[in-house]
Design an enzyme around this catalytic site. Structure first.
Site, PDB file in Angstrom:
ATOM      1  N   HIS A  25      23.575   2.112   8.237  1.00  0.00           N
ATOM      2  CA  HIS A  25      23.765   3.408   8.979  1.00  0.00           C
ATOM      3  C   HIS A  25      22.320   4.116   9.113  1.00  0.00           C
ATOM      4  CE1 HIS A  25      26.173   7.307   9.701  1.00  0.00           C
ATOM      5  NE2 HIS A  25      25.229   7.278  10.496  1.00  0.00           N
ATOM      6  N   ARG A  71      30.336   5.579  14.095  1.00  0.00           N
ATOM      7  CA  ARG A  71      31.046   6.224  12.526  1.00  0.00           C
ATOM      8  C   ARG A  71      31.912   4.851  12.178  1.00  0.00           C
ATOM      9  NH1 ARG A  71      27.316   8.944  12.330  1.00  0.00           N
ATOM     10  NH2 ARG A  71      27.432  11.130  11.947  1.00  0.00           N
ATOM     11  N   GLU A 127      31.415   4.171   3.556  1.00  0.00           N
ATOM     12  CA  GLU A 127      30.209   4.122   3.236  1.00  0.00           C
ATOM     13  C   GLU A 127      30.061   5.125   1.955  1.00  0.00           C
ATOM     14  OE1 GLU A 127      27.626   5.503   6.460  1.00  0.00           O
ATOM     15  OE2 GLU A 127      28.656   4.066   7.637  1.00  0.00           O
TER      16      GLU A 127
HETATM   17  N1  LIG Z   1      24.429   5.232  13.432  1.00  0.00           N
HETATM   18  C1  LIG Z   1      23.800   6.340  13.435  1.00  0.00           C
HETATM   19  O1  LIG Z   1      22.750   6.343  12.975  1.00  0.00           O
HETATM   20  C2  LIG Z   1      24.088   7.312  14.533  1.00  0.00           C
HETATM   21  C3  LIG Z   1      25.508   7.570  14.886  1.00  0.00           C
HETATM   22  N2  LIG Z   1      25.949   8.728  15.698  1.00  0.00           N
HETATM   23  C4  LIG Z   1      27.260   8.767  16.327  1.00  0.00           C
HETATM   24  O2  LIG Z   1      27.381   8.530  17.523  1.00  0.00           O
HETATM   25  C5  LIG Z   1      28.389   9.606  18.081  1.00  0.00           C
HETATM   26  C6  LIG Z   1      28.048   9.875  19.410  1.00  0.00           C
HETATM   27  O3  LIG Z   1      26.828  10.596  19.573  1.00  0.00           O
HETATM   28  P1  LIG Z   1      26.330  11.226  21.239  1.00  0.00           P
HETATM   29  O4  LIG Z   1      26.585  10.293  21.924  1.00  0.00           O
HETATM   30  O5  LIG Z   1      25.267  11.829  20.879  1.00  0.00           O
HETATM   31  O6  LIG Z   1      27.688  12.350  21.029  1.00  0.00           O
HETATM   32  P2  LIG Z   1      28.172  12.839  22.320  1.00  0.00           P
HETATM   33  O7  LIG Z   1      28.915  14.093  21.902  1.00  0.00           O
HETATM   34  O8  LIG Z   1      26.864  13.255  23.519  1.00  0.00           O
HETATM   35  O9  LIG Z   1      28.936  11.704  23.248  1.00  0.00           O
HETATM   36  C7  LIG Z   1      29.945  11.235  22.751  1.00  0.00           C
HETATM   37  C8  LIG Z   1      30.966  10.598  23.944  1.00  0.00           C
HETATM   38  O10 LIG Z   1      32.080  10.341  23.575  1.00  0.00           O
HETATM   39  C9  LIG Z   1      33.305  10.680  24.253  1.00  0.00           C
HETATM   40  N3  LIG Z   1      34.626  10.323  23.620  1.00  0.00           N
HETATM   41  C10 LIG Z   1      35.064  11.303  22.784  1.00  0.00           C
HETATM   42  N4  LIG Z   1      36.477  10.779  22.456  1.00  0.00           N
HETATM   43  C11 LIG Z   1      36.491   9.401  23.174  1.00  0.00           C
HETATM   44  C12 LIG Z   1      37.299   8.313  23.419  1.00  0.00           C
HETATM   45  N5  LIG Z   1      38.574   8.560  22.521  1.00  0.00           N
HETATM   46  N6  LIG Z   1      37.329   7.316  23.937  1.00  0.00           N
HETATM   47  C13 LIG Z   1      35.816   7.038  24.423  1.00  0.00           C
HETATM   48  N7  LIG Z   1      35.122   8.084  24.572  1.00  0.00           N
HETATM   49  C14 LIG Z   1      35.017   9.196  23.845  1.00  0.00           C
HETATM   50  C15 LIG Z   1      32.843  11.959  24.744  1.00  0.00           C
HETATM   51  O11 LIG Z   1      33.574  12.515  25.958  1.00  0.00           O
HETATM   52  C16 LIG Z   1      31.505  11.959  24.786  1.00  0.00           C
HETATM   53  O12 LIG Z   1      30.949  11.669  25.910  1.00  0.00           O
HETATM   54  C17 LIG Z   1      27.917  10.954  17.103  1.00  0.00           C
HETATM   55  O13 LIG Z   1      29.005  11.547  17.070  1.00  0.00           O
HETATM   56  C18 LIG Z   1      27.780  10.059  15.793  1.00  0.00           C
HETATM   57  O14 LIG Z   1      29.047   9.856  15.002  1.00  0.00           O
HETATM   58  C19 LIG Z   1      24.742   9.404  16.282  1.00  0.00           C
HETATM   59  C20 LIG Z   1      23.650   9.272  15.836  1.00  0.00           C
HETATM   60  C21 LIG Z   1      23.150   8.379  15.056  1.00  0.00           C
HETATM   61  O1  LIG Z   2      23.014  11.794  13.623  1.00  0.00           O
HETATM   62  C1  LIG Z   2      24.042  11.245  13.262  1.00  0.00           C
HETATM   63  O2  LIG Z   2      25.212  11.379  13.510  1.00  0.00           O
HETATM   64  C2  LIG Z   2      23.770   9.979  12.243  1.00  0.00           C
HETATM   65  O3  LIG Z   2      24.571   9.232  12.182  1.00  0.00           O
HETATM   66  C3  LIG Z   2      22.518  10.071  11.336  1.00  0.00           C
HETATM   67  O4  LIG Z   2      21.547   9.157  11.963  1.00  0.00           O
HETATM   68  C4  LIG Z   2      22.803   9.701  10.071  1.00  0.00           C
HETATM   69  O5  LIG Z   2      21.717  10.565   9.481  1.00  0.00           O
HETATM   70  P1  LIG Z   2      21.673  11.109   7.983  1.00  0.00           P
HETATM   71  O6  LIG Z   2      22.757  12.086   8.063  1.00  0.00           O
HETATM   72  O7  LIG Z   2      21.843   9.967   7.169  1.00  0.00           O
HETATM   73  O8  LIG Z   2      20.404  11.653   7.766  1.00  0.00           O
END
Ligand SMILES: NC(=O)C1=CN([C@@H]2O[C@H](COP(=O)(O)OP(=O)(O)OC[C@H]3O[C@@H](n4cnc5c(N)ncnc54)[C@H](O)[C@@H]3O)[C@@H](O)[C@H]2O)C=CC1
Ligand SMILES: O=C(O)C(=O)[C@H](O)COP(=O)(O)O
EC number: 1.1.1.290
Length: 370
Positions: A254, A208, A237
């Protein structure tokens, strides 16, 4: 039942209609008036689910086709008795493949192999674990930082963020955006972190935007504290910082999680949440599948050199998206709404691989024709 759904959630139209009246809205049309009679909302990260939107409505369930849920006021929902769900892990593989493609692109351009480099992964959840899988398979060293996990599971296998700042050649952030608590991540990549960097690492943020501090990142980049910069997520964004865009090596709007596979998973998980919550059966869920790739077979013999890397970049090459964003940064959200969702490695079959190439590509997730 009445469902209000974001009209850009892929593979959704027609699926829930047999059991519900579904009203598809643009993000701008998510207004109190338009959602007040809905039983369930199907949303994306651009649909802010706040008290202002929800108060006085009959919404019982919000289900988001995303991993992140910082767009949902969860505290308000909990107080108001509105159930909310995200889609854990739905596009984790997509984000990992995005990061890997970005790193490979830069490595090829610089003529600096990734093998032997050390990557520091901050946040080792669904996404971080997939990044680790790809990087380890490719011969990189991995440092893992995840204080919440280290506290719950023991320190073994985890390092402090300072160790990553000191030892990593590449740092990639995969934490949720959290603003409160001991492990808050807002501006985790801030002045203090950048000051401690020792090896001019490549810096990646596909988590993010507010996980980095834009001013501190700009400063670090200008001062040469960061060697290369891959940015998929930005503060504020879609109105992104133009100077940061200029200074980024690879800049995307993103879309790291935007594989067709990830999108289909997110949509399917939303529908499953509705089934479970309202005790209904949505017969057509099985139709939520990503399309077959245009060219599902990748022939390694068509590449002159870097055969493995060229195969990896066949389905998704970040430079195409990067170019488009630089030409029209004002169209950030348009690019996201009109994106051609690539398939993940698993949708492709490799032919004419040597046994060694086949071994590596299989470990990365490709199918191999013997
Ligand atoms: N750019 C994009 O399109 C996407 C972005 N994301 C972002 O990626 C993030 C992570 O996704 P997942 O791995 O699936 O989530 P998740 O919840 O499976 O893993 C996140 C990890 O971060 C750790 N964490 C929390 N606070 C922390 C800190 N201060 N320092 C280090 N580690 C910490 C947690 O303990 C957890 O293991 C989502 O919350 C979302 O914001 C996710 C999917 C797509
Ligand atoms: O899954 C997340 O978290 C993401 O950041 C997504 O990839 C963002 O997807 P949209 O909300 O733009 O569909």
């Amino acid at each position: 039942m009445k469902i209000v759904a974001d009209n850009t959630v892929p593979y959704l139209k027609g699926i829930a209609e047999p059991i519900a009246e579904v009203n598809y809205l643009t993000s701008k049309e998510f207004t109190p008036e338009n959602v007040k009679n809905a039983d369930a909302l199907i949303v994306r990260s651009i649909d802010k689910c706040t008290r202002e939107l929800l108060e006085g409505s009959r919404v019982k369930l919000i289900t988001s086709a995303t991993i992140g849920f910082d767009h949902i006021d969860t505290r308000y929902c909990d107080e108001a008795g509105i159930a909310w769900k995200n889609s854990p892990g739905c596009n984790a593989v997509s984000v990992a493949q995005y990061v890997f493609a970005g790193l490979l692109t830069i490595a090829l351009r610089k003529g600096e192999p990734l093998q032997g480099k050390t990557i520091g992964i901050v946040g080792v959840g669904h996404v971080g674990k997939e990044v680790e899988k790809l990087c380890s398979a490719y011969g990189m060293n991995v440092l893992r930082n995840d204080p919440p996990r280290a506290e719950a599971e023991g320190e073994d296998g985890f390092v402090p963020l300072d160790t990553i700042a000191e030892q990593a050649d590449i740092v990639t952030f995969h934490t949720p955006l959290t603003k409160e608590g001991r492990f808050a991540t807002r501006h985790l990549a801030g002045e203090d972190f950048f000051r401690k960097l020792q090896r001019k690492p490549w810096f990646v943020n596909a988590s993010r935007g507010a996980v980095h501090n834009t001013d501190a990142l700009l400063h670090a980049r200008k001062e040469g504290k960061i060697g290369e910069l891959i940015l998929d997520c930005w503060e504020n964004e879609p109105d992104i910082n133009r100077k940061l865009l200029e200074l980024a090596t690879i800049a995307t709007p993103h879309i790291a999680g935007f594989s067709a596979d990830g999108k289909a998973n997110g949509t399917r998980m939303c529908l499953e949440n509705i089934e479970k919550f309202f005790q209904v059966k949505i017969e057509k869920i099985g139709e939520v599948v990503p399309p077959v790739p245009e060219t599902p077979v990748i022939d390694l013999d068509r590449f002159d050199g870097n055969r493995i890397e060229q195969a990896i970049l066949t389905g998704f090459n970040p430079l195409t998206v990067d170019r488009a964003l630089r030409e029209h940064p004002d169209r950030f959200e348009w690019f996201r709404a009109n994106y051609h969702h690539p398939r993940e490695y698993g949708a492709y079959t490799i032919v004419h691989a040597t046994p060694e190439e086949a071994g590596l590509l299989r470990r990365l997730g490709f199918g191999i024709q013997q």
